[in-house]
Design an enzyme around this catalytic site. Structure first.
Site, PDB file in Angstrom:
ATOM      1  CG  ASP A  11      -1.978  -1.036   1.377  1.00 47.50           C
ATOM      2  OD1 ASP A  11      -2.149  -1.887   0.004  1.00 47.50           O
ATOM      3  OD2 ASP A  11      -2.779  -0.939   2.343  1.00 47.50           O
ATOM      4  CG  ASP A 130     -11.908  -2.131  -1.138  1.00 45.89           C
ATOM      5  OD1 ASP A 130     -11.285  -3.117  -1.332  1.00 45.89           O
ATOM      6  OD2 ASP A 130     -11.502  -0.976  -1.067  1.00 45.89           O
TER       7      ASP A 130
END
Length: 278
Positions: A11, A130
């Site tokens: 990330d 998500d």
């Protein structure tokens, strides 16, 4: 049986690898290229590279970081974050990505996945889902509709009273009245070649993957599903394969901070009867 994959995730914010709880309060875990080299040496099966701020802050994709990463690793590289057009996909593939991961843009225009898979091939189009749990108190009307919500071909993906999981976008900041399981099936139908499934309830918690969510989607589609969100121990990786039926397990912090190595993870799984590439 195909070997199960272990996939570290980078990330990235402002060119640095970070890992936070639920994508907020990010911690600094180093340079992306250094991390990629480490995972390459550890023989990770793949690497996922996500710009966690690209969609939210509307930052352009950091092509140079992708190029530098792709030039030093030999495992497949999936890149996501801020992909808004077919040109963005082309630029990432040209920069060295093997696959691209798409979330927010698909929610805004589901047919984008059809166009992308037709132009570039399903094998390089990953739909990032998500997902968040909801209960009977969830009010779908509290969230702004997308322009396609009246499209009859897409009506089956909208939230229903028996929906257990809905989508979120913009790094988990915005919930959408879209059923996550129905969405996964529709994205497969539209040409996505793989699903990167993150439980936003579990992300960063180290409490383990959401087994119910992952299994439900794994059983609903025939394309590979990558479990993501919540890995804290090697046992959690095992659970993703043995109980949730995932094809791959993604983790970040347990690998970034060297709590476990990829090799340790694979040996642990091998001893428990999970087929892995050693």
């Amino acid at each position: 049986m195909l070997a199960k994959r272990i996939i570290p995730c980078l990330d990235v914010k402002d060119g640095r690898v970070v890992k936070g709880v639920n994508f907020l309060n990010l911690r600094d875990a180093g340079d992306p290229v250094e991390n990629a080299l480490y995972y390459n040496e550890e023989e990770a099966d793949e690497l996922v590279f996500l710009d966690v701020t690209a969609s939210h802050e509307k930052r352009k994709i950091i092509i140079d970081v992708v190029e530098r990463t792709a030039s030093v690793v030999f495992m497949p590289l999936t890149v996501g974050g801020g992909i808004k057009s077919l040109d963005d996909i082309r630029d990432l593939l040209n920069a060295g990505a093997d696959k691209v991961s798409i979330n927010t843009t698909a929610v805004k225009d589901p047919y984008f996945i059809q166009k992308a898979s037709t132009r570039f091939g399903s094998q390089c189009i990953v739909i990032a889902i998500d997902a968040k749990r909801v209960d009977k108190n969830f009010n779908p009307k509290a969230y702004p509709p997308e322009s396609w919500f009246d499209d009859k071909e897409l009506s089956d993906v909208l939230y229903k009273e028996d929906s257990r999981f809905v989508l979120s976008t913009h790094g988990g900041r915005l919930m959408r009245p879209i059923d996550a399981i129905a969405w996964a099936k529709k994205m497969e139908e539209f040409g996505a070649g793989e699903i990167l499934l993150t439980s936003m309830d579990r992300d960063g918690t180290k409490e383990g993957y959401d087994i119910e969510l992952t299994r439900a989607i794994s059983e609903a589609v025939s394309i590979p599903v990558i479990a993501s969100g919540g890995a804290g121990t090697l046992e959690h990786l095992y659970e993703a394969f043995a109980y949730a039926k995932a094809d791959a397990a993604l983790a970040a912090s347990i690998f970034h901070f060297r709590e476990y190595s990829i090799r340790e993870a694979k040996e642990f799984l091998r001893q428990k009867g999970i087929p892995v590439r050693i």
